[in-house]
Design a protein around this motif. Structure first.
Motif, PDB file in Angstrom:
ATOM      1  N   ARG A 127      -6.026   1.871  -9.872  1.00  0.00           N
ATOM      2  CA  ARG A 127      -7.101   0.939 -10.177  1.00  0.00           C
ATOM      3  C   ARG A 127      -6.855   0.051 -11.379  1.00  0.00           C
ATOM      4  N   ILE A 147     -19.238   2.263  -4.363  1.00  0.00           N
ATOM      5  CA  ILE A 147     -18.091   3.127  -4.012  1.00  0.00           C
ATOM      6  C   ILE A 147     -17.832   4.118  -5.151  1.00  0.00           C
ATOM      7  N   ARG A 163     -18.168 -17.506   2.722  1.00  0.00           N
ATOM      8  CA  ARG A 163     -17.883 -18.935   2.603  1.00  0.00           C
ATOM      9  C   ARG A 163     -16.788 -19.362   3.586  1.00  0.00           C
ATOM     10  N   ASP A 164     -15.736 -18.560   3.702  1.00  0.00           N
ATOM     11  CA  ASP A 164     -14.633 -18.862   4.630  1.00  0.00           C
ATOM     12  C   ASP A 164     -15.129 -19.012   6.034  1.00  0.00           C
ATOM     13  N   PHE A 199      -9.789 -10.155  -1.894  1.00  0.00           N
ATOM     14  CA  PHE A 199     -10.621 -11.243  -1.381  1.00  0.00           C
ATOM     15  C   PHE A 199     -10.114 -12.529  -1.989  1.00  0.00           C
ATOM     16  N   LEU A 236       0.812  -1.222   0.000  1.00  0.00           N
ATOM     17  CA  LEU A 236       0.000   0.000   0.000  1.00  0.00           C
ATOM     18  C   LEU A 236       0.843   1.269   0.000  1.00  0.00           C
ATOM     19  N   PHE A 275     -12.737 -11.416 -11.811  1.00  0.00           N
ATOM     20  CA  PHE A 275     -13.411 -12.177 -10.761  1.00  0.00           C
ATOM     21  C   PHE A 275     -13.712 -11.303  -9.545  1.00  0.00           C
ATOM     22  N   ASN A 276     -13.450 -10.017  -9.673  1.00  0.00           N
ATOM     23  CA  ASN A 276     -13.716  -9.067  -8.595  1.00  0.00           C
ATOM     24  C   ASN A 276     -13.048  -9.453  -7.277  1.00  0.00           C
ATOM     25  N   HIS A 299      -8.485 -16.206  -8.868  1.00  0.00           N
ATOM     26  CA  HIS A 299      -8.257 -17.404  -9.673  1.00  0.00           C
ATOM     27  C   HIS A 299      -6.767 -17.576  -9.984  1.00  0.00           C
ATOM     28  N   VAL A 323     -10.844  -5.003  -4.764  1.00  0.00           N
ATOM     29  CA  VAL A 323     -11.829  -3.931  -4.695  1.00  0.00           C
ATOM     30  C   VAL A 323     -11.132  -2.634  -4.291  1.00  0.00           C
ATOM     31  N   TYR A 324     -11.488  -1.571  -5.003  1.00  0.00           N
ATOM     32  CA  TYR A 324     -10.889  -0.268  -4.704  1.00  0.00           C
ATOM     33  C   TYR A 324     -11.706   0.470  -3.645  1.00  0.00           C
ATOM     34  N   THR A 325     -11.018   1.022  -2.657  1.00  0.00           N
ATOM     35  CA  THR A 325     -11.642   1.993  -1.764  1.00  0.00           C
ATOM     36  C   THR A 325     -10.644   3.140  -1.643  1.00  0.00           C
ATOM     37  N   LYS A 326     -11.143   4.301  -1.238  1.00  0.00           N
ATOM     38  CA  LYS A 326     -10.210   5.443  -1.156  1.00  0.00           C
ATOM     39  C   LYS A 326      -9.156   5.218  -0.075  1.00  0.00           C
ATOM     40  N   ASN A 327      -9.395   4.237   0.778  1.00  0.00           N
ATOM     41  CA  ASN A 327      -8.413   3.925   1.818  1.00  0.00           C
ATOM     42  C   ASN A 327      -7.569   2.698   1.499  1.00  0.00           C
ATOM     43  N   GLY A 328      -7.508   2.353   0.230  1.00  0.00           N
ATOM     44  CA  GLY A 328      -6.645   1.246  -0.167  1.00  0.00           C
ATOM     45  C   GLY A 328      -7.385   0.135  -0.888  1.00  0.00           C
ATOM     46  N   LYS A 370     -14.254  -0.118   5.170  1.00  0.00           N
ATOM     47  CA  LYS A 370     -12.980   0.487   4.788  1.00  0.00           C
ATOM     48  C   LYS A 370     -13.208   1.754   3.963  1.00  0.00           C
ATOM     49  N   ALA A 371     -14.253   1.722   3.132  1.00  0.00           N
ATOM     50  CA  ALA A 371     -14.564   2.882   2.295  1.00  0.00           C
ATOM     51  C   ALA A 371     -15.357   3.932   3.068  1.00  0.00           C
ATOM     52  N   GLU A 390     -10.578 -15.650  -1.729  1.00  0.00           N
ATOM     53  CA  GLU A 390     -11.397 -16.765  -2.212  1.00  0.00           C
ATOM     54  C   GLU A 390     -11.970 -16.512  -3.608  1.00  0.00           C
ATOM     55  N   GLN A 391     -11.958 -15.240  -4.038  1.00  0.00           N
ATOM     56  CA  GLN A 391     -12.420 -14.927  -5.399  1.00  0.00           C
ATOM     57  C   GLN A 391     -11.289 -15.055  -6.412  1.00  0.00           C
ATOM     58  N   MET A 401     -18.690  -8.246  -4.453  1.00  0.00           N
ATOM     59  CA  MET A 401     -17.588  -7.292  -4.576  1.00  0.00           C
ATOM     60  C   MET A 401     -17.842  -6.288  -5.696  1.00  0.00           C
ATOM     61  N   MET A 427      -8.469  -3.674  -1.546  1.00  0.00           N
ATOM     62  CA  MET A 427      -8.667  -4.851  -0.694  1.00  0.00           C
ATOM     63  C   MET A 427      -8.681  -6.117  -1.543  1.00  0.00           C
ATOM     64  N   GLN A 448     -18.169  -2.326  -5.318  1.00  0.00           N
ATOM     65  CA  GLN A 448     -17.290  -1.433  -6.071  1.00  0.00           C
ATOM     66  C   GLN A 448     -18.115  -0.369  -6.806  1.00  0.00           C
ATOM     67  N   SER A 466     -19.502 -14.741 -10.860  1.00  0.00           N
ATOM     68  CA  SER A 466     -19.006 -14.870  -9.485  1.00  0.00           C
ATOM     69  C   SER A 466     -18.496 -13.515  -9.011  1.00  0.00           C
ATOM     70  N   GLY A 467     -18.363 -13.382  -7.710  1.00  0.00           N
ATOM     71  CA  GLY A 467     -17.857 -12.136  -7.146  1.00  0.00           C
ATOM     72  C   GLY A 467     -18.849 -10.990  -7.263  1.00  0.00           C
TER      73      GLY A 467
END
Lengths: 280, 153
Positions: free
Chosen positions: A70, B91, B148-149, A91, A63, A78-79, A96, A82-87, B113-114, A93-94, B84, A89, B88, B80-81
């Motif tokens: 972005r 946001i 899921r986790d 995930f 970071l 696969f998303n 691939h 994810v963008y947020t203004k604070n960094g 977080k956002a 498990e998504q 998220m 993130m 997004q 999928s996803g």
């Protein structure tokens, strides 16, 4: 020959077929691609001689270096990012594990760490071997394990029987990848026929030759036979409906140890072999 | 009146004006909010969607201009996803708050977080929920579904 045994519907007899055909061969490889719930190894009780860990790369974002441009979140289909203004993130498990985000990052803020998703166990019993994919509990995708199994199968010279996961999804597509022929096990019910059709559709897209085996067959139930005739799909035989066979199989015992079933599977094997050669 | 007194007076008046202006602006800024609401369709009388990520539309309401805009949810048919992707989208539309029936825990993590506040919908209709939020009668979301986790653990 490398034969993938698949069915669409679960519980139709993929494992029953794959383990008994393997055992009949004497020198063969049984492959369990149902990595979410592998059970074929129970029939062979082959001592495990090798265990391979299957790992996938996972992005790690620095970071401090990240400029929030972005490029990575836009790239990831696969998303997983994810963008947020604070960094950004992640995930996991998504993800691939395609490595794309690392490549597209213009400031090299993404590096890769490895994550174990499962293992492959290789067992040996006489001249035969077993290859069992085992997905780590909680992991969503067996894809990386199946890819690795396909690499192992590329060099196999002995006959191979691949026990596929049920369904007609990505994991099934991955499982049939190394096969040169597919054997579709179906039970003569409406549900069985419906899911058989799904797999037939898939294999036609993948351009894999295939034949059908009817399990739990009863003389008056011709649902699958009629379908195969109409669609001009080869039938390699019938496994009769039998409570005794269900009991033997349910106890994780090989049916071919009994003469009656050995004969049935031998007939199926010869017809299968004929079909494989006809399509070679 | 000496020059010094005039200057004092001038400084005083300027300060008062500045404070008033600041308070007004700050107050407005605090009040102006974009509220995102996943909804079933693009009509004013629509209801809040049961599932955020799969809602067909997302309504964006600007509390300052009182404008209501419906945008198709790009995640509605995602393979999928979807969670998220929907987050997004919210946001990117610069939402400050979200009203939902329930929300997945991964989505909650990102929204936190956002710094997007999530409120729990207590009425069926979009309009009623917006009224309730403006009247400060909506509570933070408690209906958070495990990912899921978390189910496995």
């Amino acid at each position: 020959m490398k034969v993938a045994v698949l069915s669409g519907k679960g519980g139709t007899g993929k494992t029953l077929t794959a383990v008994n055909l393997t055992a009949l061969c004497g020198r063969a490889v049984y492959v369990d691609c149902d990595a979410e719930a592998p059970n074929g190894e129970l029939f062979f009780r082959a001592p495990v001689v090798k265990k391979l860990a299957v790992e996938v790369p996972l992005p790690q974002i620095d970071l401090q270096k990240c400029t929030n441009c972005r490029a990575c979140t836009k790239f990831c289909r696969f998303n997983a990012l994810v963008y947020t203004k604070n960094g950004i993130m992640l995930f996991a498990e998504q993800c691939h594990a395609c490595g794309g985000c690392t490549l597209v990052c213009p400031v090299q803020a993404i590096s890769e760490v490895t994550k174990k998703v499962g293992s492959i166990e290789i067992g040996r019993l006489g001249e035969s071997s077993t290859i069992t994919g085992k997905l780590k509990i909680g992991e969503p995708s067996s894809g990386p394990i199946l890819k690795r199994i396909n690499e192992l199968l590329a060099t196999s010279e002995a006959p191979v029987f691949i026990d596929c996961p049920p369904g007609a999804d990505c994991s099934v597509m991955e499982s049939v990848d190394a096969a040169d022929f597919c054997l579709l096990v179906a039970e003569p019910t409406i549900f069985g026929l419906h899911n058989l059709q799904m797999v037939v559709q898939l294999l036609r897209v993948l351009k894999k030759p295939f034949a059908v085996l009817v399990n739990k067959a009863e003389a008056e139930k011709r649902l699958i036979d009629d379908y195969c005739q109409a669609e001009q799909i080869a039938l390699v035989g019938h496994i009769p409906f039998s409570k005794e066979l269900a009991r033997i199989n349910g106890n994780s015992e090989l049916a071919i140890t009994k003469t009656a079933y050995r004969e049935i599977f031998t007939t199926i094997y010869h017809e299968l072999e004929r079909q494989v050669q006809a399509n070679a | 009146m000496s020059f010094a007194m005039e200057l004092d007076m001038l400084v005083f008046v300027a300060t008062v004006v500045a404070i008033k202006f600041y308070v007004k602006k700050k107050g407005m800024r605090l009040k102006a909010m974009i509220i995102a609401v996943p909804v079933n369709n693009a009509k004013v009388d629509t209801n809040v969607a049961d599932v955020f990520a799969r809602a067909s539309q997302i309504a964006f309401y600007d509390t300052e201009t009182k404008q209501l805009q419906f945008l198709p949810n790009p995640a509605a048919a995602a393979v999928s996803g979807a969670g998220m992707q929907a987050v997004q989208f919210v946001i990117d539309q610069k939402a400050d708050a979200l009203i939902a029936v329930r929300c997945g825990s991964n989505a909650v993590k990102v929204l936190n977080k956002a710094q997007i506040t999530i409120y729990e919908a207590t009425a069926d209709s979009l309009e009623r929920n917006l009224e309730l939020l403006e009247a400060k009668q909506l509570e933070p979301l408690t209906h958070i579904c495990p990912s899921r986790d978390e189910v496995v653990q």
